[in-house]
Write an enzyme that holds these catalytic residues in place. Structure first.
Site, PDB file in Angstrom:
ATOM      1  N   ASP A 102       0.853  -1.187   0.000  1.00  0.00           N
ATOM      2  CA  ASP A 102       0.000   0.000   0.000  1.00  0.00           C
ATOM      3  C   ASP A 102       0.888   1.236   0.000  1.00  0.00           C
ATOM      4  OD1 ASP A 102      -2.167   1.625   0.044  1.00  0.00           O
ATOM      5  OD2 ASP A 102      -2.953   0.932   1.975  1.00  0.00           O
ATOM      6  N   GLY A 103       1.219   1.707  -1.209  1.00  0.00           N
ATOM      7  CA  GLY A 103       2.092   2.864  -1.347  1.00  0.00           C
ATOM      8  C   GLY A 103       1.393   4.041  -1.997  1.00  0.00           C
ATOM      9  N   LYS A 104       0.220   3.781  -2.619  1.00  0.00           N
ATOM     10  CA  LYS A 104      -0.547   4.836  -3.302  1.00  0.00           C
ATOM     11  C   LYS A 104       0.377   5.709  -4.147  1.00  0.00           C
ATOM     12  CE  LYS A 104      -4.440   4.677  -0.109  1.00  0.00           C
ATOM     13  NZ  LYS A 104      -3.985   3.637   0.836  1.00  0.00           N
ATOM     14  N   ARG A 105       1.239   5.051  -4.917  1.00  0.00           N
ATOM     15  CA  ARG A 105       2.184   5.767  -5.756  1.00  0.00           C
ATOM     16  C   ARG A 105       1.537   6.197  -7.059  1.00  0.00           C
ATOM     17  NH1 ARG A 105       4.715   5.081  -1.413  1.00  0.00           N
ATOM     18  NH2 ARG A 105       6.909   4.479  -1.334  1.00  0.00           N
TER      19      ARG A 105
ATOM     20  N   ASP B 107      -2.416   9.493   1.784  1.00  0.00           N
ATOM     21  CA  ASP B 107      -3.235   8.398   2.290  1.00  0.00           C
ATOM     22  C   ASP B 107      -4.269   9.010   3.214  1.00  0.00           C
ATOM     23  OD1 ASP B 107      -4.021   5.730   3.435  1.00  0.00           O
ATOM     24  OD2 ASP B 107      -2.243   5.106   2.334  1.00  0.00           O
TER      25      ASP B 107
END
Lengths: 299, 299
Positions: A102-105, B107
């Site tokens: 979960d890096g939301k890159r 996030d």
């Protein structure tokens, strides 16, 4: 085997749709692990994070199809934390548990390729099976990830409708009757359509929060080819009834993440008395089994 | 001094609005540096990236107010790359050059706090002055960064209107006549208003691409309190005329990033003959001086 097919196989094998979120936080570690940190140095905390996450993996590897390390908490320790993150991913792979980082890159084209190259696939430096990706930069920021997914049989989970109260500010805006999140869903379905496996799923998964059950139902039908990663269960307030709409008949099509409620189960009143800090690993296992029972959807 | 005030002081001191993008890529490094990598190990490449970026800093420290390391290219090397990123940021601070880390992180609330804690402020593990942030998750994902900015006198640059062709897919969608990017701009202005310094700037900067000059003018007036980071100059096609609208009278209010055109200037025809690979540092300096002349806006 593609990521989507590996995930389906893991769900069938474990008869579980639980994703355990690996969100280590200094203040919440079991006392025994906190006490190994004598000098408050990042390297010591990183070692404690590695031990914590690897012991969680020992406790849950036979119970769940996947885990979701949250990059932010590792990055919070600086470079030492990133070494820990690499170790945790490697250990999960060794235990045959799929890893959704979960890096939301994301970034524009050629830089998106660098992120995809960094994180996706067993031969990459981090070796994650899948990565969460933000869609704000549009289609040409998603396509480079898809190319790497194709080449390495990896997956991504694109943010569609997030679980936080403020998520609607941009995501719920309507243009000609279509919300922003529905537009993202449409893009994912278009990119997935020529890439589906025998169960009907492609490499582009979606993040849709448990806290909006109605939108989850809407998104399930808008994205027939997407695995949906559902956060917000447990500590964030989502319940078993709320996530049901995310699944296809038979129980495929979604995994439900819980972080704090599982990994810090030793501090939950219902487990604290039986297990306490000393047997925190047993509390993790008990909380995982409880969640599996609550989400008993797999045929 | 706040980040906004430090940036204004640095622009005035250097009489430059150039931001040098530190985007190391294996294939583009000068030959002498590529040759130091004997075994293709990440640790060797990371050492080459550190040397490359530190020599760039030596070449430009007196010429520019800030640099922008692109996290993706360091992450591409795995944990070794993250150690390099930390070294590069530390070296920039030592040379008194402000660091805008381009990580496009974000996030939900408590995890956003972890990212902010990781990257913002001299006492944080990475020690960056500012960080780029994605707005897709909404207001409650931006506020945790603002709190850390307040506490540590740091800054963020929120993606508003990006420079890539596909950026419009979500960003340009209109609701009641207002685009998504204009809604983000409105949020930044609201959060900045009670936080402005003596020049009128707050901690919430904005990313607005050079490739959309008309939108840049619109955003300049919509965000009077934001420093604007303008990418897309040079290699991506933006020219000096295109970015003029980003500045306030006197030349404050924006910095213009160029990555490849500066750091790989030794490969540009106009510099290759004079400097070539062997004097790549001189090519970097010449390209930076050229860009400063093109963007001669500071009174």
């Amino acid at each position: 085997m593609t990521f989507a097919s590996r995930l389906a196989a893991a769900v069938r094998r474990t008869r579980s749709v639980t994703c355990v979120g690996l969100d280590p936080r200094k203040a919440n570690l079991p006392a025994g692990l906190r006490e190994t940190v004598q000098g408050d140095r990042p390297e010591e905390w990183a070692a404690a994070y590695t031990q914590f996450c690897c012991e969680i993996l020992d406790a849950v590897a036979d119970l769940v199809p996947c885990v979701k390390p949250q990059a932010a908490f590792f990055e919070q320790l600086g470079p030492a934390g990133m070494i820990s993150l690499g170790e945790v991913i490697a250990y999960a792979r060794k235990k045959d548990v799929l890893v959704i980082l979960d890096g939301k890159r994301n970034d524009i084209g050629s830089t998106a390729t660098a992120y995809a190259d960094a994180y996706l696939g067993g031969e990459s430096p981090w070796g994650s099976d899948a990565l969460t990706v933000s869609p704000y930069l549009g289609r040409d920021s998603i396509e480079p990830f898809v190319e790497v997914c194709d080449a390495r049989r990896a997956g991504i989970f694109v943010l569609v409708k997030t679980s936080n109260p403020g998520g609607g500010l941009l995501q719920n805006r309507q243009t000609d009757g279509q919300t922003v999140y529905a537009r993202v869903a449409e893009l994912l379905t278009e990119l997935n359509a020529p890439r589906t496996d025998s169960d009907g799923y492609g490499p582009l998964g979606a993040v849709v929060g448990a806290t909006y059950p109605q939108e989850l139902a809407e998104m399930r039908s808008a994205m027939p080819h997407s695995w949906i990663l559902i956060p917000g269960f447990g500590a964030q307030g989502g319940a078993a009834e709320d996530v049901k709409a995310g699944f296809h008949p038979g129980g495929l099509g979604a995994v439900v993440n819980s972080s704090r409620h599982i990994i810090f189960a030793h501090a939950r009143p219902e487990f604290a008395e039986t297990y306490g800090d000393a047997r925190w690993q047993d509390a993790v296992r008990a909380a995982t089994e409880q969640m599996n029972q609550q989400l008993n959807v797999v045929d």
